[in-house]
Motif scaffolding. Structure first.
Motif, short mmCIF file in Angstrom:
data_model
loop_
_atom_site.label_atom_id
_atom_site.label_comp_id
_atom_site.label_asym_id
_atom_site.label_seq_id
_atom_site.Cartn_x
_atom_site.Cartn_y
_atom_site.Cartn_z
N PHE A 194 0.84 -1.21 0.00
CA PHE A 194 0.00 0.00 0.00
C PHE A 194 0.87 1.25 0.00
CE2 PHE A 194 -2.30 3.48 1.95
CZ PHE A 194 -3.48 3.47 1.22
N ASN A 195 1.92 1.25 0.81
CA ASN A 195 2.81 2.40 0.88
C ASN A 195 3.43 2.68 -0.49
OD1 ASN A 195 4.18 4.39 2.74
ND2 ASN A 195 5.99 3.35 1.92
N LYS A 196 3.78 1.64 -1.21
CA LYS A 196 4.34 1.81 -2.56
C LYS A 196 3.30 2.40 -3.51
CE LYS A 196 6.74 -0.70 -6.24
NZ LYS A 196 7.25 -2.03 -6.69
N LEU A 197 2.05 2.01 -3.35
CA LEU A 197 0.98 2.55 -4.18
C LEU A 197 0.85 4.06 -3.96
CD1 LEU A 197 -1.38 1.89 -6.13
CD2 LEU A 197 -2.83 1.59 -4.10
N CYS A 198 1.00 4.51 -2.72
CA CYS A 198 0.95 5.95 -2.42
C CYS A 198 2.10 6.70 -3.11
CB CYS A 198 1.06 6.18 -0.92
SG CYS A 198 -0.34 5.60 0.06
N ASN A 199 3.29 6.09 -3.11
CA ASN A 199 4.46 6.66 -3.77
C ASN A 199 4.75 8.08 -3.28
OD1 ASN A 199 6.66 6.58 -5.53
ND2 ASN A 199 5.47 7.48 -7.21
N GLY A 200 4.61 8.31 -1.98
CA GLY A 200 4.94 9.61 -1.41
C GLY A 200 3.90 10.69 -1.62
N ALA A 201 2.78 10.35 -2.24
CA ALA A 201 1.71 11.32 -2.51
C ALA A 201 0.48 10.98 -1.68
CB ALA A 201 1.36 11.32 -3.99
N ILE A 202 -0.46 11.90 -1.62
CA ILE A 202 -1.74 11.62 -0.99
C ILE A 202 -2.55 10.74 -1.94
CG2 ILE A 202 -3.94 12.63 -0.27
CD1 ILE A 202 -2.35 15.00 0.82
N LEU A 203 -2.97 9.58 -1.44
CA LEU A 203 -3.68 8.60 -2.25
C LEU A 203 -5.17 8.69 -2.00
CD1 LEU A 203 -3.41 5.98 -4.09
CD2 LEU A 203 -3.73 4.73 -1.97
N MET A 204 -5.96 8.64 -3.07
CA MET A 204 -7.41 8.71 -2.96
C MET A 204 -8.02 7.58 -3.79
SD MET A 204 -7.88 12.85 -3.26
CE MET A 204 -6.79 12.95 -4.67
N THR A 205 -8.94 6.87 -3.14
CA THR A 205 -9.63 5.76 -3.79
C THR A 205 -11.11 5.85 -3.48
OG1 THR A 205 -7.67 4.36 -3.45
CG2 THR A 205 -9.71 3.26 -4.05
N SER A 206 -11.94 5.57 -4.48
CA SER A 206 -13.39 5.60 -4.26
C SER A 206 -14.02 4.35 -4.84
CB SER A 206 -14.01 6.84 -4.90
OG SER A 206 -13.70 6.92 -6.28
N GLY A 207 -15.12 3.94 -4.24
CA GLY A 207 -15.88 2.79 -4.70
C GLY A 207 -17.23 2.81 -4.03
N LYS A 208 -18.08 1.89 -4.42
CA LYS A 208 -19.44 1.88 -3.87
C LYS A 208 -19.44 1.64 -2.36
CE LYS A 208 -20.47 -3.04 -4.77
NZ LYS A 208 -19.08 -3.42 -5.11
N GLU A 209 -18.35 1.04 -1.85
CA GLU A 209 -18.26 0.75 -0.42
C GLU A 209 -17.88 1.98 0.40
OE1 GLU A 209 -17.26 -2.74 -2.94
OE2 GLU A 209 -16.52 -0.69 -2.79
N GLY A 210 -17.28 2.97 -0.25
CA GLY A 210 -16.85 4.17 0.46
C GLY A 210 -15.61 4.76 -0.17
N LEU A 211 -15.02 5.72 0.52
CA LEU A 211 -13.84 6.43 0.04
C LEU A 211 -12.68 6.20 0.98
CD1 LEU A 211 -15.57 9.90 -0.57
CD2 LEU A 211 -15.54 7.92 -2.10
N LEU A 212 -11.47 6.28 0.44
CA LEU A 212 -10.27 6.17 1.27
C LEU A 212 -9.30 7.25 0.83
CD1 LEU A 212 -8.43 3.04 2.51
CD2 LEU A 212 -7.11 4.85 1.40
N VAL A 213 -8.80 8.01 1.81
CA VAL A 213 -7.79 9.04 1.57
C VAL A 213 -6.65 8.80 2.53
CG1 VAL A 213 -7.29 11.50 1.50
CG2 VAL A 213 -9.57 10.69 0.87
#
Length: 375
Positions: A194-213
């Motif tokens: 997960f940390n690699k997916l962020c790559n030092g930036a603010i990560l934002m993900t959305s889906g029908k289940e909710g949002l993650l920042v």
């Protein structure tokens, strides 16, 4: 000067209360801040803050602290990913954007402000409990039995402030969204994918289940918020939310169809905090007649959810306008200075609450996507 030979008491040593103290103190005002935290080392949890030009940055500029803010704050890019961990959009911060709205850790901001004040300005371990008047003075009472006096009281101690009742009958309203805030220690190893997916930036993900920042650079931790409409289980105070393991299990179940990197994040989380989002509506119920000078700043006056990034910025604007009114010589009485500040605040804070509500409604939509902000 209006506050010559006056004692000012500020309740709350958050960014707004401390900034107000600095702006007054640099003009020679006798000001004391009362804070419930045990000491200056008490850690503040929560996401980073980004101070905007013309709002939070302007208040720090007048306090002589803007360059210190830039030194400690990080300009951060944005990454939008889908629920399966695929990157949909990525934006890095270019040099020209270095000073737009960099992110600062809450503890770093508090220390920056504390270090700019006289050493005895903040009285720690002082949880405010009551306020009354006696012999033309405010009497402040605290849970530890301490009694203090002041000529002017400023409530800056958050949405649950007990000072509010002396000014308005307005109460907290819940807006229907639940935020589950998590913190991960050592994310490079505990949730490496997960940390690699962020790559030092603010990560934002959305889906029908909710949002993650998520912010992988919040001081020494990775912090994140999972955001969704308040579920029935929470409304019923179900025991599922009473423990770290219970919350983790709930997230695993709710986001069961998301990629395993998100589940790795939940598994690595050391602590959770639940934040049902709240607001305080502003209207004409604020009392015009008050026994002695008193007002509210920041969340104590107009708490709002964080969905427009306005809360801290509007609170710092409160401090800027009120401190100027009290020290610029344009008003004949403290009451006039307060009234002018409050009338201006009603306008810009109401607009900020409106923008926040629009964003919150959009985020609760099942087809919401963070991509719309960047394309």
């Amino acid at each position: 000067m209006l506050l010559k030979d006056k004692k000012v008491a500020i309740i709350g040593a958050g960014p707004v209360g401390l900034t107000m103290a600095k702006l007054l103190q640099q003009n020679g005002v006798d000001v004391t801040v009362y804070e419930r935290d045990l000491n200056a080392q008490t850690r503040i949890s929560g996401g980073t803050l980004d101070l905007h030009k013309g709002l939070g940055q302007e208040a720090l500029k007048q306090a002589g602290l803007l360059e210190d803010y830039f030194d400690k704050a990080l300009p951060m890019g944005r990454t939008v990913a889908d629920s399966q961990g695929n990157i949909l959009f990525s934006k890095t911060t270019i040099e020209e954007e270095r000073y737009d709205n960099p992110e600062i850790n809450r503890n770093d901001l508090r220390l920056l402000l504390l270090n700019s004040l006289k050493s005895d300005t903040v009285v720690w371990n002082s949880k405010f409990t009551n306020l009354k008047t006696d012999n033309e003075k405010w009497i402040l009472e605290f849970e530890n039995g301490v009694i203090a006096t002041a000529d002017f009281v400023i409530g800056a101690n958050g949405g649950m402030s007990k000072a509010r009742k002396f000014i308005t009958p307005a109460t907290i309203e819940y807006t229907g969204t639940l935020m589950i805030q998590g913190e991960v220690l050592c994310p490079e190893t505990s949730c490496a994918k997960f940390n690699k997916l962020c790559n030092g930036a603010i990560l934002m993900t959305s889906g029908k289940e909710g949002l993650l920042v998520a912010n992988p650079k919040n001081g020494k931790v990775l912090s994140y918020n999972v955001i969704f409409k308040s579920p029935d289980e929470f409304i019923r105070n179900d025991e599922v939310f009473e423990s770290t393991d219970g919350i983790r299990k709930y997230l695993f179940n709710r986001f069961s169809e998301w990629d395993k990197c998100y589940k790795e994040l939940f598994e690595a989380t050391s602590s959770f905090v639940l934040w049902p989002t709240r607001k305080i509506s502003l209207d004409d119920q604020w009392k015009k007649e008050r026994p002695l000078p008193i007002t509210l700043l920041g969340d104590a006056a107009h708490i709002m959810p964080p969905f427009a990034g306005q809360g801290a910025n509007i609170g710092l604007l409160d401090a800027l306008i009120l401190s100027n009114n009290l020290t610029n010589g344009k008003f004949e009485t403290i009451e006039e200075a307060i009234s002018d500040y409050e009338q201006k605040m009603f306008v810009y804070a109401t607009q900020a609450q409106f923008e926040t509500a629009v964003n919150e409604a959009a985020m609760q939509s099942p087809d919401f996507s963070f991509l719309k902000f960047y394309r």
